[in-house]
Design a protein around this motif. Structure first.
Motif, PDB file in Angstrom:
ATOM      1  N   GLY A 125       0.834  -1.203   0.000  1.00 57.05           N
ATOM      2  CA  GLY A 125       0.000   0.000   0.000  1.00 57.05           C
ATOM      3  C   GLY A 125       0.866   1.249   0.000  1.00 57.05           C
ATOM      4  N   ASP A 126       0.228   2.400   0.067  1.00 51.57           N
ATOM      5  CA  ASP A 126       0.953   3.670   0.048  1.00 51.57           C
ATOM      6  C   ASP A 126       1.854   3.799   1.276  1.00 51.57           C
ATOM      7  OD1 ASP A 126      -0.297   4.354  -2.294  1.00 51.57           O
ATOM      8  OD2 ASP A 126      -1.912   5.483  -1.310  1.00 51.57           O
ATOM      9  N   GLY A 127       3.033   4.362   1.048  1.00 50.84           N
ATOM     10  CA  GLY A 127       3.940   4.667   2.144  1.00 50.84           C
ATOM     11  C   GLY A 127       4.865   3.540   2.543  1.00 50.84           C
ATOM     12  N   PHE A 128       4.690   2.363   1.973  1.00 46.86           N
ATOM     13  CA  PHE A 128       5.565   1.240   2.306  1.00 46.86           C
ATOM     14  C   PHE A 128       6.863   1.325   1.505  1.00 46.86           C
ATOM     15  CE2 PHE A 128       1.765  -0.644   4.094  1.00 46.86           C
ATOM     16  CZ  PHE A 128       2.262  -1.397   5.151  1.00 46.86           C
ATOM     17  N   GLU A 129       7.967   0.994   2.152  1.00 42.03           N
ATOM     18  CA  GLU A 129       9.257   0.956   1.472  1.00 42.03           C
ATOM     19  C   GLU A 129       9.816  -0.452   1.486  1.00 42.03           C
ATOM     20  OE1 GLU A 129      12.347   3.145   3.373  1.00 42.03           O
ATOM     21  OE2 GLU A 129      11.816   2.488   5.398  1.00 42.03           O
ATOM     22  N   HIS A 130      10.491  -0.776   0.399  1.00 40.30           N
ATOM     23  CA  HIS A 130      11.132  -2.092   0.308  1.00 40.30           C
ATOM     24  C   HIS A 130      12.394  -2.108   1.158  1.00 40.30           C
ATOM     25  CE1 HIS A 130      14.297  -4.602  -1.679  1.00 40.30           C
ATOM     26  NE2 HIS A 130      13.388  -5.508  -1.428  1.00 40.30           N
ATOM     27  N   VAL A 131      12.647  -3.218   1.877  1.00 32.96           N
ATOM     28  CA  VAL A 131      13.856  -3.356   2.679  1.00 32.96           C
ATOM     29  C   VAL A 131      14.545  -4.680   2.335  1.00 32.96           C
ATOM     30  CG1 VAL A 131      13.086  -1.927   4.602  1.00 32.96           C
ATOM     31  CG2 VAL A 131      12.557  -4.368   4.596  1.00 32.96           C
ATOM     32  N   VAL A 132      15.856  -4.698   2.531  1.00 29.95           N
ATOM     33  CA  VAL A 132      16.618  -5.924   2.299  1.00 29.95           C
ATOM     34  C   VAL A 132      16.263  -6.934   3.392  1.00 29.95           C
ATOM     35  CG1 VAL A 132      18.934  -6.920   2.185  1.00 29.95           C
ATOM     36  CG2 VAL A 132      18.490  -4.649   1.218  1.00 29.95           C
ATOM     37  N   PRO A 133      15.911  -8.158   3.030  1.00 30.61           N
ATOM     38  CA  PRO A 133      15.520  -9.144   4.048  1.00 30.61           C
ATOM     39  C   PRO A 133      16.693  -9.529   4.946  1.00 30.61           C
ATOM     40  CG  PRO A 133      15.740 -10.190   1.899  1.00 30.61           C
ATOM     41  CD  PRO A 133      15.852  -8.715   1.670  1.00 30.61           C
ATOM     42  N   VAL A 134      16.368  -9.793   6.192  1.00 23.45           N
ATOM     43  CA  VAL A 134      17.356 -10.279   7.159  1.00 23.45           C
ATOM     44  C   VAL A 134      16.856 -11.601   7.710  1.00 23.45           C
ATOM     45  CG1 VAL A 134      18.196  -7.988   7.765  1.00 23.45           C
ATOM     46  CG2 VAL A 134      16.277  -8.972   9.042  1.00 23.45           C
ATOM     47  N   LEU A 135      17.741 -12.317   8.394  1.00 19.18           N
ATOM     48  CA  LEU A 135      17.401 -13.651   8.885  1.00 19.18           C
ATOM     49  C   LEU A 135      16.216 -13.622   9.841  1.00 19.18           C
ATOM     50  CD1 LEU A 135      18.447 -16.480   8.408  1.00 19.18           C
ATOM     51  CD2 LEU A 135      19.934 -16.221  10.400  1.00 19.18           C
ATOM     52  N   GLU A 136      16.053 -12.521  10.544  1.00 16.55           N
ATOM     53  CA  GLU A 136      14.921 -12.387  11.455  1.00 16.55           C
ATOM     54  C   GLU A 136      13.597 -12.473  10.710  1.00 16.55           C
ATOM     55  OE1 GLU A 136      13.723  -9.609  15.299  1.00 16.55           O
ATOM     56  OE2 GLU A 136      15.169  -8.886  13.814  1.00 16.55           O
ATOM     57  N   ASP A 137      13.551 -11.926   9.479  1.00 16.00           N
ATOM     58  CA  ASP A 137      12.337 -12.007   8.670  1.00 16.00           C
ATOM     59  C   ASP A 137      12.007 -13.466   8.342  1.00 16.00           C
ATOM     60  OD1 ASP A 137      12.077  -9.174   8.508  1.00 16.00           O
ATOM     61  OD2 ASP A 137      13.574  -9.136   6.918  1.00 16.00           O
TER      62      ASP A 137
END
Length: 287
Positions: A268-280
């Motif tokens: 949705g609006d306002g979301f930014e993509h982030v690099v995945p980490v092991l916690e995800d």
């Protein structure tokens, strides 16, 4: 050197399934076992360490059947459990000498040199003649590390090893483990995600007594590329997100909620993509 675990299962009273058909193949080096409290990590570690019986399954350390030949397996094992007791009236030097003797180191000079080496490694040499009953939690943990490494074991199991250690002690301990993993299998069982990613070339995630993922930490994250998103939201917005999106985790920052979403498309609006980490990956596989 290889540890093979096949179809290992364990149920406790009340039909609690602690392990369900666990299959793992672990080679020399540092292996991370990641899971939440109650996921089955400690049960698996105790079973590998011959401290309890599985209901079914096999464990082999090279040509040794660990289930049938516990005595032979223990000769090659170093084990640091999450909780362990000590003889409070003993000194670390004397107790380590006894442990070294039980692990087959019969020569007095060899035992003394080896014990001194490991006491120095864990920063306990200066207190080698003090009674263990007066040790702090961190000092007790460091003694546990030393006893696990005595005798050059081929299989080293450490369960939540850094509890009670300050940052400097923790770094020193991981350096010791990394050195040991050059010649042995080291299984690091923990719920601290960053430790696994930093130290281990191979890992498994266990949830509900089952292995839900195994592989190289970095390679396991590849399928998550372009699928992890985040956004700061209010509490009300967060409740709505939980109803409409796959929220995997969140952080509280200055009264606001930073929500992390797993989605093939922009949530949705306002979301930014982030690099995945092991916690995800950990939170995705827990569900």
């Amino acid at each position: 050197m290889k540890l093979e675990i096949k179809n290992l299962s364990k149920r406790y009273s009340g039909e609690v399934c602690a392990l369900s058909n666990v299959n793992l193949s672990i080679s020399k080096g540092m292996f991370g076992l990641l899971g939440a409290n109650g996921a089955g990590k400690s049960t698996l570690m105790r079973t590998i360490a011959t401290l309890q019986e599985a209901d079914k399954g096999e464990i082999r350390l090279d040509n040794i059947d660990v289930v049938k030949n516990k005595h032979e397996a223990r000769k090659l094992l170093g084990y640091l459990p999450q909780d362990f007791g000590l003889y409070p009236q003993e000194t670390p030097e004397n107790l380590l000498k006894q442990i070294a003797y039980l692990k087959g180191i019969k020569g007095k000079k060899e035992r003394k040199a080896l014990v001194s080496y490991y006491l120095d490694k864990v920063n306990l040499y200066k207190v080698r003649n003090q009674k263990l009953g007066g040790f702090s939690g961190g000092m007790t943990r460091r003694f546990g590390i030393a006893q696990a490494l005595i005798g050059n074991p081929k299989l080293i199991i450490v369960d939540e090893p850094t509890a009670g250690l300050d940052p400097e002690e923790k770094t020193n301990f991981y350096n010791i483990l990394s050195e040991a993993s050059e010649k042995a299998i080291v299984i690091l069982s923990t719920h601290i995600v960053e430790d696994i990613h930093r130290l281990c070339n191979d890992m498994a995630i266990i949830s509900g007594g089952k292995v839900v993922e195994q592989g190289n930490p970095s390679q396991l994250l590849t399928p998550l590329n372009d699928k992890i998103w985040r956004k700061k939201v209010t509490k009300k917005e967060f409740e709505n997100l939980k109803e409409t999106q796959n929220v995997i985790r969140y952080e509280l920052i200055s009264g606001e909620i930073l929500a992390y979403i797993y989605s093939n498309d922009i949530p949705g609006d306002g979301f930014e993509h982030v690099v995945p980490v092991l916690e995800d990956l950990f939170f995705i596989k827990r569900k």
